[in-house]
Design an enzyme around this catalytic site. Structure first.
Site, PDB file in Angstrom:
ATOM      1  N   LYS A  74       0.878  -1.178   0.000  1.00  0.00           N
ATOM      2  CA  LYS A  74       0.000   0.000   0.000  1.00  0.00           C
ATOM      3  C   LYS A  74       0.910   1.221   0.000  1.00  0.00           C
ATOM      4  O   LYS A  74       1.608   1.493   0.974  1.00  0.00           O
ATOM      5  CB  LYS A  74      -0.895  -0.014   1.247  1.00  0.00           C
ATOM      6  CG  LYS A  74      -1.833   1.169   1.327  1.00  0.00           C
ATOM      7  CD  LYS A  74      -2.824   0.985   2.462  1.00  0.00           C
ATOM      8  CE  LYS A  74      -3.714   2.204   2.680  1.00  0.00           C
ATOM      9  NZ  LYS A  74      -3.777   3.201   1.669  1.00  0.00           N
ATOM     10  N   LYS A 133      -7.318  -3.400   3.430  1.00  0.00           N
ATOM     11  CA  LYS A 133      -6.061  -2.684   3.629  1.00  0.00           C
ATOM     12  C   LYS A 133      -5.560  -3.017   5.021  1.00  0.00           C
ATOM     13  O   LYS A 133      -6.335  -3.054   5.977  1.00  0.00           O
ATOM     14  CB  LYS A 133      -6.234  -1.180   3.416  1.00  0.00           C
ATOM     15  CG  LYS A 133      -7.318  -0.526   4.231  1.00  0.00           C
ATOM     16  CD  LYS A 133      -7.417   0.948   3.872  1.00  0.00           C
ATOM     17  CE  LYS A 133      -8.625   1.574   4.548  1.00  0.00           C
ATOM     18  NZ  LYS A 133      -8.867   2.954   4.113  1.00  0.00           N
ATOM     19  N   ARG A 161      -4.392   7.779  -4.566  1.00  0.00           N
ATOM     20  CA  ARG A 161      -5.034   6.857  -5.498  1.00  0.00           C
ATOM     21  C   ARG A 161      -5.539   7.647  -6.685  1.00  0.00           C
ATOM     22  O   ARG A 161      -6.217   8.670  -6.524  1.00  0.00           O
ATOM     23  CB  ARG A 161      -6.207   6.190  -4.768  1.00  0.00           C
ATOM     24  CG  ARG A 161      -7.052   5.256  -5.594  1.00  0.00           C
ATOM     25  CD  ARG A 161      -6.532   3.843  -5.469  1.00  0.00           C
ATOM     26  NE  ARG A 161      -7.372   2.890  -6.202  1.00  0.00           N
ATOM     27  CZ  ARG A 161      -8.368   2.205  -5.670  1.00  0.00           C
ATOM     28  NH1 ARG A 161      -8.707   2.427  -4.399  1.00  0.00           N
ATOM     29  NH2 ARG A 161      -9.048   1.332  -6.374  1.00  0.00           N
TER      30      ARG A 161
END
Ligand SMILES: [Zn+2]
Ligand SMILES: [Zn+2]
Lengths: 524, 335
Positions: free
Chosen positions: A227, A394, A232
């Site tokens: 991550k 996540k 994003r």
């Protein structure tokens, strides 16, 4: 214009998200086309017309108002748009009826520069105070009513009983005043077609992982990725159209000509926008230098080179891959990338692992920089909009912790307005406390009541809504990182700080020293 | 003719009339006071003799009990009285119940002290009466051309629309205890809102006093006597100081509103953290202030109590003599 002005007025005083949504939905229900469509465009920053400069507005008011009275008034009010709206001496016998929002928007769009003063003066004569205020805000291009494009679209979706993701998907093929969207929302028309090239596709989001559930998950069913500590983005390109969107569908491409000018393919790609130097991810603070810009200098482009690290492919040319399992999409992405190797893009590698403990070790000590944690994605997961429970997780790294001393508390907003709920805290530098951050969540409602009481009983000074308190309460603060900042006297800022525990037991003198935080700076 | 300065002059205790030997709205205890109205910065405790309208004397007695003056002399609107050769008359000021302008006259010189006033209709007190005069002493609370109060009915409509849009929340409206509370109640009733309205305990005594003076405020209930859940969808009136007070925790999801002339300026509304500012004022706005000085067209205007500079500038621009009195001790808050 009257209804729109009333809406902006109420929104500007409404702190709660749900309250804002209700106000906007109510406006959509009560206002006819095309005004409500232009209002939606104004709130999603979708209007383009020649903006009026503050000097023009000052000039108009100077022709009508005694200069001494204007200066006294401007001095008192402090805001030009508001001063002019209030002081404008409208003629008692208004010659024309107040304009509709549609009239304002369309006439401004077609107006030449020389026509602006006459148009503006005529409208100011015809409107009331709130109408004038809204008009000037609109014409100078700064509504500042605390409504994001996403929130406005969410309200529109609520009004039509739609999901905001459905709205996002068709949004980029539509233009103000959005007659087709309103017809769809009211069941009078079909869902508008999705624009083929350059359109935004609602993104798929991950749930936070509850580690207790991990043992129930089958490791072989999941792919793991890092991550990354960037933002994003979705790149949507085809037929000569290239767009870069944030995950909420905001077009942010204007700030990244270096990245977009080289794009010559047709695809919709999901990835992370990062500053990358020699394949290494730079600290988030570097990326911040490139964010929220309409234009960007060549110097900035060279000093902070951006790239997109890809992890998913939604469309390959016209081929919609979203229904396919992630495993297939990953293969497609790797083949696609190998065939093109477009400048400014690279692949986010998979993180191989055998079992959860092995992956947990990698999460604890990632071998590369710029990692916030891990993503776990089911191999068989289709790409679905929103935040479905189950397919994607996540798994962030454990937060950093510091024991800080409460220094100031400020009244909250909305439901918290009778509580001191925003806390500024500091750590020791020698014998003095220096503020390092502010947090307003992480505690329970019961803890808030106790914190509020403590603040009231330990106030040493008041500045409006802020109270300074005696240095007696230690807060354990969780945060995701430390960066340099000119905003605080300490020269540091914590990323994403929140209160993790209240240390009623701990003496303030035993709180952390600033050196402990400095050690978390990137590269320290 | 007597010079106006010899009939009335500013002193540290307030405006003083040497031939009549009395003060108007003195800010310190004096032997003889004429009080224009019951707001705390105008009506102060501890005077010897107090002359005021019967309603203002009632209000003073309610607020200060024995401290409301040793000797209390009522004077109705329009009645005349001779005080040591000075002719004194009270005229309605349209500000709050009992509020009066003071006209003092001697040797052909008449000065009218407006006290606080407004020109628009108010169902809870008689309308301002213009009294021709040589000198008009005008208040100046909202004496800047940015203060233009909208029609009351629009503001009340805004409140009622908000109550319809947020029916699960409790609307909490901040109002000053004397005047604003009762006027807002009466305006709501005029607008057809006939549900019970709930009061903070600090407002009840003054509402009762208004009712004793024949002003209908509809059904009022006490927040203290009501369950929290029953207050959803209701309107609660409270003094402004209670808006962000811990007291509000007894209300279900309160939506803070505030009725005041200051709400016309957005920064002031934001300072108060209100979600629904209502611009309802018991003071004249800029248009009323200037229309009044134009209408009375006195030879001279004295400005006190607020933003003197702008009104002085305006009057001079009209060819009137004008000056700021720089009286101290009056605050802007009860607006
Ligand atoms: Zn007053
Ligand atoms: Zn006053």
């Amino acid at each position: 214009m009257k209804a729109f002005a009333g809406l902006l007025d109420r929104l500007s005083f409404q702190p709660q998200r749900l309250g804002k949504l209700r106000l906007i939905e109510d406006y959509f229900a009560a206002t006819p086309d095309p005004d409500r469509g232009y209002a939606l465009a104004a709130m999603t920053r979708g209007l383009t017309f020649r903006h009026a400069k503050p000097a023009l507005i000052r000039g108009l008011v100077a022709e009508r108002v005694d200069p001494v009275l204007f200066e006294l008034s401007y001095d008192y009010v402090g805001d030009l748009a508001e001063t002019v709206a209030l002081i404008w001496p409208a003629p008692a016998d208004a010659a024309a009826p107040p304009p509709s929002l549609a009239e304002v928007v369309t006439r401004l769009r077609d107006a030449g520069k020389a026509e602006l003063p006459g148009l503006l003066a005529g409208w100011l004569d015809a409107l009331d105070v709130t109408g004038r205020w809204a008009l000037i805000k609109l014409m100078t291009g700064g509504l500042r009513i605390g409504v994001s494009a996403r929130l406005a679209k969410t309200a529109f979706a609520g009004f039509g009983g739609l999901s905001v993701d459905e709205v996002e998907e068709v949004w980029h093929g539509q233009a103000p005043p959005y007659a087709a969207l309103f017809a769809w929302a009211e069941g009078r028309g079909d869902r508008p077609a999705v624009r083929a090239a350059g359109g935004f596709r609602p993104v798929m989001l991950a749930q936070p992982l509850d580690e207790a559930e991990l043992s129930g998950l089958d490791p072989s069913a999941y792919l793991a990725e890092w991550k990354w500590d960037g933002i994003r983005v979705q790149l949507s390109a085809g037929d000569g159209v290239v767009r870069l969107y944030s995950r909420t569908g905001e077009d942010i491409g204007g700030g990244f000509p270096d990245l977009l000018s080289a794009v010559d393919f047709g695809a919709v790609l999901d990835g992370e926008l990062l500053v990358i130097r020699d394949h290494a991810v730079a600290p988030f603070a570097d990326l911040q230098k490139r964010l929220n810009r309409k234009t960007v200098s060549g110097k900035l482009q060279r000093e902070f080179p951006v790239g997109v690290r890809l992890y998913d492919i939604l469309f390959d040319a016209g081929d919609d891959l979203r229904e396919r399992p992630l495993g297939d999409r990953r293969n497609r992405l790797e083949a696609w990338f190998a065939a093109r190797r477009p400048a400014g893009f690279d692949l986010s590698p998979l993180v191989p692992f055998d079992d959860w403990p092995a992956l947990a070790d990698l999460r604890r000590a990632p071998p590369v920089d710029g990692v916030e944690g891990l993503m776990l994605k089911r191999r068989d997961s289709a790409y679905v909009a929103g935040r479905p429970k189950g397919p994607w997780f996540k798994w962030k790294r454990d937060p950093l912790l510091a024991d800080a001393v409460l220094m100031y508390a400020q009244r909250g907003h909305g439901k918290r307005s009778s509580y001191y709920s925003d806390y500024t805290f500091g750590v020791w530098r020698g014998n003095e406390l220096v503020p390092v951050g502010k947090a307003y969540f992480g505690f329970t409602d019961a803890e808030l009541v106790e914190l509020d009481r403590w603040v009231r009983n330990h106030t040493t000074n008041r500045f409006g809504p802020v109270r300074e308190v005696s240095r007696g309460l230690v807060l354990e603060v969780a945060f995701d990182g430390v960066q340099r900042s000119g905003r605080h006297k300490s020269g540091l800022a914590l990323r994403f700080p929140r209160i993790s525990r209240i240390r009623w037991d701990k003496p303030a003198a035993e709180a952390d020293v600033i050196e402990a935080l400095l050690s978390h700076l990137p590269g320290a | 003719m007597l010079r106006p300065e010899d009939l009335l002059r500013p002193t540290p205790a307030g405006l003083y009339c040497p031939p009549g030997d009395f003060h108007i709205d003195p800010v310190r205890p004096v032997a003889r006071a004429i009080v224009t109205h019951g707001h705390a910065d105008h009506a102060r405790p501890g005077h010897g003799a107090v002359l005021a309208t019967p309603a203002t004397l009632d209000i003073m007695a309610l607020r200060m009990g024995d401290e409301a003056g040793r000797e209390r002399q009522p004077l109705d609107y329009g009645e005349r009285l001779d005080l040591n050769g000075v002719d004194v008359r009270l005229a309605p000021a349209g500000h709050v119940l009992g509020s009066a302008q003071v006209a003092v006259e001697r040797d052909g010189c008449r000065i009218v002290v407006s006290g606080d006033y407004k020109r628009r209709p108010d169902p809870t007190c008689p309308a301002f009466e213009p009294v021709p005069c040589d000198v008009f002493v005008s208040e100046a609370t909202f004496a800047l051309p940015v203060f233009r109060h909208p029609p009351d009915a629009d503001e009340i409509a805004k409140l009622l629309a908000s109550m319809r849009l947020f029916p699960e929340r409790c609307h909490l409206l901040g109002v000053y205890a004397l005047g604003k509370a009762q006027r807002v109640l009466a305006l709501l009733r005029q607008a057809g809102y006939d549900a019970p309205i709930y009061l903070h305990g600090a407002l009840t005594a003054m509402c009762d006093l208004y009712r004793r003076h024949g002003i209908d405020l509809g059904e009022l209930r006490l927040v203290a006597d009501t369950d929290k859940a029953d207050l959803a969808g209701r309107l609660v009136l409270a003094p402004p100081s209670a808006l962000q007070d811990r007291w509000t925790r007894r209300l279900p999801d309160p939506l803070p509103a505030f009725a005041s002339g200051w709400m016309g300026v957005r920064a002031r509304a934001r300072q108060r953290a209100v979600e629904l500012p209502l611009i309802i004022s018991d003071h004249a706005d800029w248009d009323e202030l200037t229309a009044t000085t134009d209408e009375l067209a006195p030879a001279e205007i004295w400005v006190t109590h607020g933003r003197e500079e702008a009104l002085v500038h305006y009057a001079r621009g009209r060819g009137q003599r004008a000056r700021a009195l720089a009286l101290v001790g009056y605050d802007e808050d009860a607006a």
